[in-house]
Enzyme design. Structure first.
Site, PDB file in Angstrom:
ATOM      1  NE  ARG A  28      -4.212   1.774   1.574  1.00  0.00           N
ATOM      2  CZ  ARG A  28      -4.663   2.762   2.306  1.00  0.00           C
ATOM      3  NH1 ARG A  28      -4.131   3.001   3.477  1.00  0.00           N
ATOM      4  NH2 ARG A  28      -5.649   3.508   1.884  1.00  0.00           N
ATOM      5  CE  LYS A  30       4.658  -1.768  -4.690  1.00  0.00           C
ATOM      6  NZ  LYS A  30       4.007  -3.065  -4.573  1.00  0.00           N
ATOM      7  CG  ASN A  77       1.335  19.063  34.152  1.00  0.00           C
ATOM      8  OD1 ASN A  77       1.006  20.238  34.001  1.00  0.00           O
ATOM      9  ND2 ASN A  77       1.443  18.217  33.146  1.00  0.00           N
ATOM     10  CG  ASP A  78       2.728  24.470  36.909  1.00  0.00           C
ATOM     11  OD1 ASP A  78       3.013  24.020  38.038  1.00  0.00           O
ATOM     12  OD2 ASP A  78       3.556  25.060  36.191  1.00  0.00           O
ATOM     13  CG  ASN A 155       3.405  13.441  24.297  1.00  0.00           C
ATOM     14  OD1 ASN A 155       3.277  12.285  23.933  1.00  0.00           O
ATOM     15  ND2 ASN A 155       2.538  14.030  25.113  1.00  0.00           N
ATOM     16  N   GLY A 161       1.607  16.827  19.641  1.00  0.00           N
ATOM     17  CA  GLY A 161       0.899  17.547  20.690  1.00  0.00           C
ATOM     18  C   GLY A 161       1.810  18.125  21.751  1.00  0.00           C
ATOM     19  CG  HIS A 166      13.271  22.947  27.918  1.00  0.00           C
ATOM     20  ND1 HIS A 166      13.995  24.072  28.229  1.00  0.00           N
ATOM     21  CD2 HIS A 166      13.834  21.934  28.616  1.00  0.00           C
ATOM     22  CE1 HIS A 166      14.948  23.759  29.102  1.00  0.00           C
ATOM     23  NE2 HIS A 166      14.862  22.458  29.345  1.00  0.00           N
ATOM     24  CG  HIS A 168       9.086  18.467  28.454  1.00  0.00           C
ATOM     25  ND1 HIS A 168       9.067  19.075  27.212  1.00  0.00           N
ATOM     26  CD2 HIS A 168       7.790  18.230  28.763  1.00  0.00           C
ATOM     27  CE1 HIS A 168       7.810  19.207  26.804  1.00  0.00           C
ATOM     28  NE2 HIS A 168       7.006  18.698  27.722  1.00  0.00           N
ATOM     29  CD  GLN A 170       3.156  15.542  30.055  1.00  0.00           C
ATOM     30  OE1 GLN A 170       2.243  15.477  30.870  1.00  0.00           O
ATOM     31  NE2 GLN A 170       2.955  15.941  28.808  1.00  0.00           N
ATOM     32  CG  HIS A 298       8.427  -3.356  26.887  1.00  0.00           C
ATOM     33  ND1 HIS A 298       7.781  -4.098  27.858  1.00  0.00           N
ATOM     34  CD2 HIS A 298       7.446  -2.845  26.104  1.00  0.00           C
ATOM     35  CE1 HIS A 298       6.468  -4.032  27.667  1.00  0.00           C
ATOM     36  NE2 HIS A 298       6.246  -3.278  26.614  1.00  0.00           N
ATOM     37  CG  PHE A 314      -3.459  11.186   8.617  1.00  0.00           C
ATOM     38  CD1 PHE A 314      -3.857  12.224   9.431  1.00  0.00           C
ATOM     39  CD2 PHE A 314      -2.601  11.452   7.562  1.00  0.00           C
ATOM     40  CE1 PHE A 314      -3.422  13.523   9.190  1.00  0.00           C
ATOM     41  CE2 PHE A 314      -2.150  12.746   7.318  1.00  0.00           C
ATOM     42  CZ  PHE A 314      -2.564  13.786   8.133  1.00  0.00           C
TER      43      PHE A 314
HETATM   44  O1  LIG Z   1      -7.569   5.847   1.994  1.00  0.00           O
HETATM   45  P1  LIG Z   1      -7.070   7.256   2.149  1.00  0.00           P
HETATM   46  O2  LIG Z   1      -8.175   8.267   2.267  1.00  0.00           O
HETATM   47  O3  LIG Z   1      -6.053   7.631   1.114  1.00  0.00           O
HETATM   48  O4  LIG Z   1      -6.280   7.243   3.535  1.00  0.00           O
HETATM   49  C1  LIG Z   1      -6.803   7.594   4.776  1.00  0.00           C
HETATM   50  O5  LIG Z   1      -7.745   6.641   5.269  1.00  0.00           O
HETATM   51  C2  LIG Z   1      -7.234   5.324   5.535  1.00  0.00           C
HETATM   52  C3  LIG Z   1      -8.331   4.499   6.143  1.00  0.00           C
HETATM   53  O6  LIG Z   1      -8.841   5.080   7.315  1.00  0.00           O
HETATM   54  C4  LIG Z   1      -6.002   5.373   6.439  1.00  0.00           C
HETATM   55  O7  LIG Z   1      -5.415   4.094   6.510  1.00  0.00           O
HETATM   56  C5  LIG Z   1      -4.960   6.364   5.934  1.00  0.00           C
HETATM   57  O8  LIG Z   1      -3.895   6.478   6.860  1.00  0.00           O
HETATM   58  C6  LIG Z   1      -5.630   7.729   5.725  1.00  0.00           C
HETATM   59  O9  LIG Z   1      -4.702   8.667   5.239  1.00  0.00           O
HETATM   60  O1  LIG Z   2       0.570  17.708  28.788  1.00  0.00           O
HETATM   61  P1  LIG Z   2       0.751  18.428  27.492  1.00  0.00           P
HETATM   62  O2  LIG Z   2       2.139  18.243  26.907  1.00  0.00           O
HETATM   63  O3  LIG Z   2       0.339  19.862  27.553  1.00  0.00           O
HETATM   64  O4  LIG Z   2      -0.289  17.737  26.479  1.00  0.00           O
HETATM   65  C1  LIG Z   2       0.019  16.676  25.617  1.00  0.00           C
HETATM   66  O5  LIG Z   2       0.230  15.448  26.304  1.00  0.00           O
HETATM   67  C2  LIG Z   2      -0.883  14.928  27.043  1.00  0.00           C
HETATM   68  C3  LIG Z   2      -0.485  13.585  27.616  1.00  0.00           C
HETATM   69  O6  LIG Z   2      -0.067  12.685  26.621  1.00  0.00           O
HETATM   70  C4  LIG Z   2      -2.134  14.813  26.174  1.00  0.00           C
HETATM   71  O7  LIG Z   2      -3.232  14.495  26.989  1.00  0.00           O
HETATM   72  C5  LIG Z   2      -2.428  16.116  25.439  1.00  0.00           C
HETATM   73  O8  LIG Z   2      -3.505  15.935  24.563  1.00  0.00           O
HETATM   74  C6  LIG Z   2      -1.167  16.543  24.669  1.00  0.00           C
HETATM   75  O9  LIG Z   2      -1.388  17.762  23.990  1.00  0.00           O
END
Ligand SMILES: O=P(O)(O)O[C@H]1O[C@H](CO)[C@@H](O)[C@H](O)[C@H]1O
Ligand SMILES: O=P(O)(O)O[C@H]1O[C@H](CO)[C@@H](O)[C@H](O)[C@H]1O
Lengths: 348, 348
Positions: A28, A30, A77-78, A155, A161, A166, A168, A170, A298, A314
């Protein structure tokens, strides 16, 4: 049609760690991409940013001042999603409306005082300090009687997100065992009861024989793409010794963990010559006061990029409603990563 | 500290449809956002785009020409993740390396010949044609002996990985029951065996009494935010009558489904005055040739936006590694949506 072949034909692979399946569509990748293109932020960051709430000496949203820390630094965390000081309670109507209060603690852990660095650009000694901080946080949080699970994670990158570059991570520590580690707990236990061995020790042994999905190794850790990986370049850092949690790491292992963490993230950055975004986190024994000989520590990495620095995978539609699905095989991804130099592209 | 309260204190809610939990952090939406901002594409699209591979009369990547269709049109995906013509096979080593071939069919379904429309901008008669297409596709695909699950879904918006704005959805039909519907199958069955009733009929009855999470209803369908919703504005279209699949819909119900689909998406667009992105899909009985009286057809919507047209919820880090987590409650989200006009903002 020839014989069924994992490199060519659509198939499902079983994940023995979760008991779930991933859909693999080798052909896929391709398909042409006309969809959303991510911004690449090739910014040069200052070593210190007066507006960053994680830099040493700066004041945070709640008015507290960060110390002039010189290696790592952690604080509550604040804007914590979980808090310790909430009333305990339960809400239940039939078996259709069920809710319960959840106590917890959310911490932020700064990896370095340097605003401009990332793990792949830090040296092993500095990353070892991060591992040491994980150990002490896991110990201290896990000791509290109402904390049964400690989730350490990172993250990295705006597309994941992350709202501050910086370096870091969590920690979200809480009463209940969350959904994902609960699946692994069940699978580890079942395997251990059947074989009296760690599922991941047996798995690792086979992977080391096969060498198909191994990215690198040092004396104490192996980095590989699991057979059942979901994200295009998903990887796992795995301890060679069967250890159940960070608390069992000796000094040499702490350093080897740091070494594996650095080398994997250097490979990642080199893949598309960009600061590679991901979510990563450590799965290990619950802190419920019981022994968990079935668990095997792990660290999993879930990076979203698929084709280039600007085209991500996606996980939408089919993946959200039906089943995780990947477009290249774990073996193809391992081959691409393994062939990359272990020197960071910015250094060459 | 007062009493435990779902509107104020961190808690977990149980999802009886999947058997899993969601973490809710009601207070967390107060946190400031300094992270990634999405592009808002306020483009005015032409009714016909000569470069769109879904517009009537245009030629697709594989050289085929779309007919001059006047309502809906479906065809096999030119870059299908699943194919019918692959060799059947299995790969197994111990209980650690397990894979099996997966046959299937992926289709694209065009909702309208008009390149510039979206569901909330189409009229009920035209959307009813989409529902009719779902019915006939589900019937035809489900009839094939190797197709046991038919996943109908729509990815809308570039931030949901949708690579073409022409109004369309997809269908991935396959041999195995995927991970998500499998969870629901198990939960529906268990509930049905215990109560001899549909889980969602009982749930709906209670929700209609409470009115807290109902967004709208017509004669045959209800639209609500489930008690256990994960995405900020997640919603569900639910048939009032206990029907197990699209095949049982009568004409009035088809139209009522279209009406609910339109009204929900109008609310969505009105929320942030933007074309609201989402992944949506229908969960219904498997097509494995057995009767499934336990199943109850519903359509789920997973929209990513959280605060505005440009700030989405990132399901990363904690959510990927540990547990789905939301920042506003289902009740808060329902209140926001319910108060919106049912006339599309572009029409006023
Ligand atoms: O098939 P599309 O629209 O090119 O692709 C989109 O939908 C698919 C099915 O949800 C996903 O696997 C792809 O990651 C997304 O980009
Ligand atoms: O805590 P942050 O960095 O502001 O926020 C990020 O990490 C969180 C924990 O994975 C998520 O819930 C948030 O959606 C994301 O934006």
């Amino acid at each position: 049609m020839g014989q069924f072949n994992l490199e060519e034909h659509s198939h499902r692979r079983y994940n023995p760690l979760t008991g779930e399946w991933v859909q693999v569509s080798p052909h896929r990748s391709k398909r042409p991409w006309q969809g959303q293109i991510e911004k690449v932020v090739q910014e040069v960051r200052a070593k210190y940013d007066p507006n960053c709430y994680l830099c040493p000496g700066n004041t945070r949203a709640n008015g507290e001042e960060n110390p002039a820390y010189s290696d790592t630094y952690s604080f509550t965390n604040d804007f914590a999603a979980l808090r310790a000081d909430i009333p305990i309670g339960k809400f239940q109507e039939d078996d259709l409306f069920i809710a319960k209060s959840e106590r917890g603690i959310c911490k932020v852990i700064c990896f370095s005082p340097r605003h401009d660095l990332t793990i792949p650009e830090m040296d092993i000694a500095a990353i070892t300090k991060v591992v040491e901080l994980w150990v002490s946080e896991y110990r201290a949080l896990g000791k509290r009687d109402y904390i049964n699970h400690v989730q350490i994670f990172e993250n990295k990158g705006a597309i994941m997100g992350c709202s501050n570059p910086h370096p870091h991570g969590q920690i979200w520590a809480q009463e209940s065992i969350p959904v994902e580690p609960r699946k692994k707990s069940r699978q580890f236990l079942e395997y251990f009861q059947r074989h009296n061995r760690s599922l991941l020790s047996d798995y690792l042994e086979r992977e080391l024989q096969k060498q198909e999905r191994i990215l690198l190794q040092n004396e104490h850790f192996v980095v590989l793409i699991p057979f059942w990986a979901i994200w295009p370049f998903e990887a796992m850092i795995l301890s060679k010794r069967h250890i159940t949690s960070l608390l069992e790491l000796n000094d040499a292992e702490k350093q080897a963990f740091a070494d594996a963490y650095k080398k994997l993230t250097v490979m990642y950055d080199n893949l598309f010559q960009t600061s590679f975004a991901y979510s990563a986190g450590i799965h290990q024994a619950p802190t419920d006061g019981k022994l968990h000989p079935e668990w095997h520590l792990h660290m999993s990495f879930y990076p979203p990029l698929l084709r280039s620095a600007t085209v991500k995978k996606f996980m939408v539609g089919y993946e959200m409603l039906a089943n995780p699905q990947r477009d290249i095989t774990a073996e193809q991804a391992a081959k691409m990563l393994r062939e990359l130099p272990l020197k960071h592209y910015k250094m060459t």
